[in-house]
Motif scaffolding. Sequence first.
Motif, PDB file in Angstrom:
ATOM      1  N   SER A  64       0.829  -1.204   0.000  1.00 34.25           N
ATOM      2  CA  SER A  64       0.000   0.000   0.000  1.00 34.25           C
ATOM      3  C   SER A  64       0.865   1.256   0.000  1.00 34.25           C
ATOM      4  CB  SER A  64      -0.923  -0.017   1.220  1.00 34.25           C
ATOM      5  OG  SER A  64      -1.703   1.149   1.282  1.00 34.25           O
ATOM      6  N   ASP A 123       2.589   1.482  -3.407  1.00 37.20           N
ATOM      7  CA  ASP A 123       1.667   1.344  -4.539  1.00 37.20           C
ATOM      8  C   ASP A 123       2.111   0.210  -5.467  1.00 37.20           C
ATOM      9  OD1 ASP A 123      -0.540   1.869  -6.108  1.00 37.20           O
ATOM     10  OD2 ASP A 123       0.470   3.404  -7.306  1.00 37.20           O
ATOM     11  N   ARG A 136      -8.722  -7.873  -0.056  1.00 37.53           N
ATOM     12  CA  ARG A 136      -8.034  -7.111  -1.112  1.00 37.53           C
ATOM     13  C   ARG A 136      -8.100  -7.818  -2.460  1.00 37.53           C
ATOM     14  NH1 ARG A 136      -6.146  -6.690   3.774  1.00 37.53           N
ATOM     15  NH2 ARG A 136      -5.300  -4.730   4.579  1.00 37.53           N
TER      16      ARG A 136
END
Length: 322
Positions: free
Chosen positions: A64, A67, A97
């Motif tokens: 996260s 990215d 996710r």
Amino acid sequence: MTDAPITAARRPGEQALTALGLSAPAPDPADASPHSFPGGGRWRTEIPSCEGPEALAVVLKEASRLDVPIHRISQGSGVWMLSDAEITEMVESTGERDIELCLFTGPRGTWDIGGSTRTDSRGAGLRARGHDAVAGCVEDAVRATELGVKCLLVADEGVLWTLHRARAAGIIPADTTLKVSALIGPVNPAAYAVYERLGADSVNVPSDLTLDHLTEIRRVSGAPMDMYIEAPDDLGGYVRMYEVAELIRRGAPLYLKFGLSKAPGIYPYGHHMRELTLATAKERVRRGRLALDLLARHGADGDMAPLGSRLPGDLQRFEISS
């Protein structure tokens, strides 16, 4: 991400070399793989060696922050090294996710009493020795899939065929995917086609295959291929980051697998290796960011498969006799 598919070769530094009169020969369009993933895209990503919920949390947090898109997360120690609660936590975290979780089936020859794997010939290797070892792998598969795991990592041809038959018979879910380990990965197109027909949904080839080897494989099989862009030391320690665009062009559909060289082995994992495991998990994600940045700098980052996609498409199989 750019929208253009990777069909032309991308060579880092080529523009500068051309200006100096040192350009490489034009690539042969016939070298490009004609295959892609179902639903679109020619490459997916995988973070390997994620050995438990704590390492998984580190990977997800770092992905996260940097990215880094992730399609699959895999584990190497085996289903038997995780408790039901740990597996459930990993299934839930990846499910939130839409990331595929792949756990290794066991036992394996390198961890039992057989001595042949320790000889110079390395005979038998990771394969399941005897009936009970195959039964143990099936037990792992049933247990893992009952807990929600949808991808199983396999290091034995007999186990692969058995789990493919189990999938067809409804013993494990029909949408379970079977991934062949790099530790027994094929090195020629005939062997690659055999693994596909035995039930493999993705095949991890050794990272020392040449670009021409990938083209040869793609002339006989469209089964998804996994390759370490950076391989662990016990698999050679190869770093092929600058080839990543050409690896996609030749090997698609391809999982870009971000391993780590110059790091100790961590299988089978236990809490005595916690700090090393968490540190290497975090660094694997960073290595992925570096590879993706390299693709972007050379305009070759297009045609990634949609996040959440996991199925391999229609593949060739041996007939299952009744």
